[in-house]
Design a protein around this motif. Structure first.
Motif, PDB file in Angstrom:
ATOM      1  N   MET A  64     -62.233-105.747 -21.759  1.00 16.79           N
ATOM      2  CA  MET A  64     -62.211-107.127 -22.221  1.00 16.79           C
ATOM      3  C   MET A  64     -60.951-107.331 -23.057  1.00 16.79           C
ATOM      4  O   MET A  64     -60.312-106.365 -23.488  1.00 16.79           O
ATOM      5  CB  MET A  64     -63.438-107.434 -23.071  1.00 16.79           C
ATOM      6  N   ASN A  65     -60.633-108.593 -23.349  1.00 19.76           N
ATOM      7  CA  ASN A  65     -59.516-108.851 -24.253  1.00 19.76           C
ATOM      8  C   ASN A  65     -59.986-109.487 -25.564  1.00 19.76           C
ATOM      9  O   ASN A  65     -59.204-110.093 -26.288  1.00 19.76           O
ATOM     10  CB  ASN A  65     -58.449-109.732 -23.591  1.00 19.76           C
ATOM     11  N   ALA A  68     -65.554-106.549 -29.763  1.00 20.96           N
ATOM     12  CA  ALA A  68     -66.994-106.633 -29.537  1.00 20.96           C
ATOM     13  C   ALA A  68     -67.666-107.611 -30.498  1.00 20.96           C
ATOM     14  O   ALA A  68     -68.627-108.293 -30.122  1.00 20.96           O
ATOM     15  CB  ALA A  68     -67.619-105.244 -29.674  1.00 20.96           C
ATOM     16  N   GLU A  69     -67.181-107.723 -31.726  1.00 21.24           N
ATOM     17  CA  GLU A  69     -67.815-108.642 -32.673  1.00 21.24           C
ATOM     18  C   GLU A  69     -67.450-110.096 -32.392  1.00 21.24           C
ATOM     19  O   GLU A  69     -68.068-111.001 -32.957  1.00 21.24           O
ATOM     20  CB  GLU A  69     -67.429-108.277 -34.107  1.00 21.24           C
ATOM     21  N   ASP A  70     -66.466-110.316 -31.537  1.00 20.93           N
ATOM     22  CA  ASP A  70     -66.021-111.676 -31.227  1.00 20.93           C
ATOM     23  C   ASP A  70     -66.564-112.183 -29.893  1.00 20.93           C
ATOM     24  O   ASP A  70     -66.045-113.157 -29.339  1.00 20.93           O
ATOM     25  CB  ASP A  70     -64.491-111.737 -31.213  1.00 20.93           C
ATOM     26  N   VAL A  71     -67.614-111.538 -29.386  1.00 21.16           N
ATOM     27  CA  VAL A  71     -68.198-111.934 -28.103  1.00 21.16           C
ATOM     28  C   VAL A  71     -69.685-112.186 -28.282  1.00 21.16           C
ATOM     29  O   VAL A  71     -70.436-111.290 -28.680  1.00 21.16           O
ATOM     30  CB  VAL A  71     -67.991-110.836 -27.035  1.00 21.16           C
ATOM     31  N   ALA A 122     -64.383-103.620 -25.603  1.00 16.82           N
ATOM     32  CA  ALA A 122     -65.315-102.980 -24.672  1.00 16.82           C
ATOM     33  C   ALA A 122     -64.757-102.973 -23.258  1.00 16.82           C
ATOM     34  O   ALA A 122     -63.997-103.858 -22.869  1.00 16.82           O
ATOM     35  CB  ALA A 122     -66.662-103.707 -24.695  1.00 16.82           C
ATOM     36  N   GLY A 123     -65.181-101.981 -22.481  1.00 18.15           N
ATOM     37  CA  GLY A 123     -64.905-102.012 -21.054  1.00 18.15           C
ATOM     38  C   GLY A 123     -65.727-103.090 -20.384  1.00 18.15           C
ATOM     39  O   GLY A 123     -66.787-103.504 -20.879  1.00 18.15           O
ATOM     40  N   ARG A 124     -65.246-103.553 -19.253  1.00 17.73           N
ATOM     41  CA  ARG A 124     -65.954-104.650 -18.576  1.00 17.73           C
ATOM     42  C   ARG A 124     -67.315-104.211 -18.053  1.00 17.73           C
ATOM     43  O   ARG A 124     -68.222-105.038 -17.912  1.00 17.73           O
ATOM     44  CB  ARG A 124     -65.083-105.196 -17.447  1.00 17.73           C
ATOM     45  N   ARG A 125     -67.474-102.930 -17.765  1.00 16.65           N
ATOM     46  CA  ARG A 125     -68.792-102.474 -17.331  1.00 16.65           C
ATOM     47  C   ARG A 125     -69.816-102.614 -18.454  1.00 16.65           C
ATOM     48  O   ARG A 125     -70.978-102.946 -18.210  1.00 16.65           O
ATOM     49  CB  ARG A 125     -68.711-101.022 -16.870  1.00 16.65           C
ATOM     50  N   SER A 460     -55.214-115.911 -26.020  1.00 17.66           N
ATOM     51  CA  SER A 460     -56.009-115.076 -25.110  1.00 17.66           C
ATOM     52  C   SER A 460     -55.163-113.978 -24.502  1.00 17.66           C
ATOM     53  O   SER A 460     -55.189-113.743 -23.296  1.00 17.66           O
ATOM     54  CB  SER A 460     -56.625-115.953 -24.012  1.00 17.66           C
ATOM     55  N   GLY A 461     -54.419-113.289 -25.349  1.00 17.52           N
ATOM     56  CA  GLY A 461     -53.562-112.213 -24.889  1.00 17.52           C
ATOM     57  C   GLY A 461     -54.288-110.886 -24.831  1.00 17.52           C
ATOM     58  O   GLY A 461     -55.495-110.789 -25.054  1.00 17.52           O
ATOM     59  N   PRO A 462     -53.555-109.816 -24.555  1.00 19.67           N
ATOM     60  CA  PRO A 462     -54.175-108.496 -24.376  1.00 19.67           C
ATOM     61  C   PRO A 462     -54.487-107.823 -25.709  1.00 19.67           C
ATOM     62  O   PRO A 462     -53.911-108.163 -26.749  1.00 19.67           O
ATOM     63  CB  PRO A 462     -53.099-107.712 -23.615  1.00 19.67           C
TER      64      PRO A 462
END
Length: 639
Positions: A64-65, A68-71, A122-125, A460-462
């Motif tokens: 993800m870009n 984890a706390e921002d999703v 996090a990874g997308r999985r 929304s960068g990397p």
């Protein structure tokens, strides 16, 4: 109640946007619908929750870009909605609950869950597992009288009059689903090639070259990109980052970290050489690597509901650059300077209240605003210059290719340092203001590709670690920068693609492969989705940029006369009310959450008002367990 007479909603798209709508239906149903029976058909060939883009079946190297706390997929007190708040965990909180044993996940994800901290990417999985859990929770929260039917097939057509039930046709299913209401939550879609891309594709076919047009990178076949060969890449955003990962680590390369923290890339020998460029010539800005402390910028202030009301009331319509952009600039500037005055007052030389009073009175497009800022902020580096941000290499020329490589590496290093240094916290204030602006723009409709690109470039960068990897790849010679103002030519005489840039005039790179590293433009005229294309052919309206036109209040699809269809709705990036993401940063009044709530309430009110007053409120029995659908047969999951 006869099954064919039961109220029915067909939701096409079971990714995060469709999941968010189901959550809002569940939250609003007790107030607006009670225990009246309802069939909810969820149509998507991909597993619900993640859908296509966030499905588990993609490379474990892709991240993800957002941290984890921002999703989150859940509403909170910041969301301006009529329905109730139903709080739920962010991705970071969900992972903590998994570690504590309160939530079960696939054992193959245990290591990723154990390693995930709030500030990690996090990874997308792992995100797919979170979204799947949110979907199951949303379905479980529906009233017992709602039967959920999952159909693992694509929807191909919608028919039916405005006054009657709709027919939703699925691939490989002889009879349509009958629906009182249809909602499209289609996510990102593939497109037919526009004329310029078709010309490049035809050129590649004539000369035995490879041209990969815009696409979701995780679905692209990259196997034809040969080791060691030069590959031209046009696009420097998140699609490029995915491409970079898949062609380096994805082919066996690895990184080592030195005592100074610098990464070194160890090639596998299977990588091509990526020559990457774009209009700006630089990657999207790194995600900010610190939290905001102290007072948040009090936005919206200069681009809020009042200003949007005034814009929408103008009889001659709204021009984005002339009417909207100056107000956005003033809003972003206000957030920037508010933070500078409150967190770094030693870098200002005016009383804050005096500055803000004069700032409020200044014409957003007039010279007085610039003069005020110059008087109040002595260091030009502390002033917000949106033009310089949008075109950071304007006028920069390099004497040779190696100077360009070194210049770009210095730029990326400086960006990484700044985006991880709280001394530059006005950048984070601008980011929060951008989120606010995006939420207001939903009411205005299609803003055109420039604004969306500008927003993504700044906000929304990397992840920072990805840019550290990019630097290592550059030092290893696996990635070469082309510079700003990149131009790609199809050389018929030589039978190759050629790329050059304004930053290095007269220098060209030749290659037999060209990759367009970006998503296709979401236009209804060129979409490969037959359902959406059919709606457009049947009279649905589109904006000049090709987005499906919807009512900004509740997402009903508009016809070309501007009238909303009473039974058809659409949410997501293919509409002119696209809202920047189906999940969001907590406590940011996310526009997608507001849209989901408004649409859910319209759906439930429509069904309630048309329900027969004498209809029995029969309940559907709860089964002992749910079974997974098969590709051959739809799955009916009653609960």
């Amino acid at each position: 109640m006869n099954a064919s007479a039961r109220p029915s909603v067909v939701l096409v798209g079971a990714g995060p946007r469709g999941t968010g709508l189901i959550e809002r239906i569940a939250a609003n149903a007790p107030e607006l619908y009670g225990d009246t029976p309802l069939d909810l058909h969820v149509v998507d060939p991909h597993p619900p929750g993640g859908g296509r883009i966030w499905r588990h079946d993609q490379s474990p190297l892709l991240w993800m870009n957002s941290t984890a706390e921002d999703v989150t997929m859940f509403t909170d007190e910041s969301v301006e909605q009529a329905g109730p708040v139903r709080p739920g965990p962010s991705l970071a909180e969900w992972a903590e609950a998994v570690r504590a044993g309160g939530i079960a996940v696939d054992p193959g994800l245990a290591e990723a869950v154990a390693a995930l901290g709030p500030r990690d990417f996090a990874g997308r999985r792992l995100q797919s597992a979170y979204l799947g859990w949110v979907y199951e929770r949303a379905v479980a929260a529906l009233p017992p009288s709602v039967a959920v039917h999952e159909h693992r097939r694509p929807a191909v057509r919608v028919s039916g009059s405005r006054e009657g039930r709709q027919q939703v046709w699925l691939a490989g299913r002889p009879a349509p689903l009958l629906a009182d209401l249809v909602v499209l939550a289609l996510g990102h879609l593939d497109s037919e090639l526009p004329p310029d891309q078709q010309e490049l594709s035809d050129f590649a076919a004539r000369h035995g070259l490879l041209h990969l047009p815009p696409a979701f990178t995780a679905d692209s076949d990259l196997s034809a990109l040969r080791p060691g060969e030069p590959v031209l890449v046009r696009g420097f955003g998140l699609a490029f980052v995915d491409l970079m990962v898949l062609l380096t680590e994805g082919r066996g390369g690895s990184y080592t970290e030195g005592p100074d923290g610098q990464l070194t890339y160890r090639p596998s020998g299977r990588e091509p050489v990526l020559h990457v460029g774009s209009r700006r010539g630089v990657p999207y800005h790194s995600k900010i690597g610190y939290r905001l402390s102290g007072e948040r910028p009090p936005v919206p202030r200069f681009f809020g509901p009042e200003q949007v009301d005034e814009l929408l009331a103008r009889p001659g319509g709204v021009d984005f650059r002339r009417d909207v952009w100056p107000l956005i600039g003033k809003e972003l500037g206000f957030a920037h300077y508010h933070r500078l005055f409150t967190a770094h007052p030693e870098r200002t030389r005016m009383d804050r209240a005096d500055f803000e009073e004069k700032y409020a009175l200044a014409d957003p497009a007039g010279p007085a605003l610039g003069a005020l800022v110059a008087a109040a902020v002595p260091d030009p580096a502390d002033r917000l210059d949106l033009d310089a941000l949008d075109d950071p290499l304007a006028g920069v020329r390099y004497p040779d290719g190696e100077a360009l490589q070194e210049g770009l590496r210095r730029y990326i290093e400086a960006d990484l340092a700044r985006r991880h240094d709280p001394a530059h916290s006005p950048d984070l204030a601008v980011f929060l203001a951008l989120l606010s602006v995006y939420g207001q723009l939903v009411r205005i409709g299609d803003r055109g590709p420039w604004w969306h690109g500008f927003f993504s470039y700044l906000a929304s960068g990397p992840p920072g670690p990805r840019l550290r990897q990019l630097l290592a790849l550059s030092r290893a010679g696996v990635v070469r920068f082309l510079g700003a103002g990149t131009t790609v030519l199809a050389d018929e005489r030589r039978g190759v693609f050629r790329a050059g840039s304004a930053g290095l005039p007269g220098e060209w790179v030749e290659a037999r492969a060209l990759v367009e590293a970006r998503l296709p433009e979401p236009t209804v005229e060129r979409t490969r989705d037959p359902l959406l294309r059919g709606l457009y052919a049947d009279g649905a309206a589109a904006t000049p940029a090709g987005l499906l036109a919807v009512d900004p209040t509740d997402a009903r699809i508009l016809n070309r006369a501007g009238s909303p269809h009473p039974r058809r709705f659409a949410l997501g990036p293919h509409t002119d009310a696209r809202s920047g993401g189906a999940f969001a940063r907590p406590r940011t009044n996310a526009p997608a959450f507001r849209q989901n709530d408004a649409t859910a309430r319209t759906l439930l009110s429509f069904l309630r008002d048309r329900a027969a007053p004498t209809a029995p409120a029969s309940r559907v029995p709860v089964p002992a367990a749910r079974t997974a659908p098969t590709p051959e047969e739809p799955h009916a999951a009653d609960h």
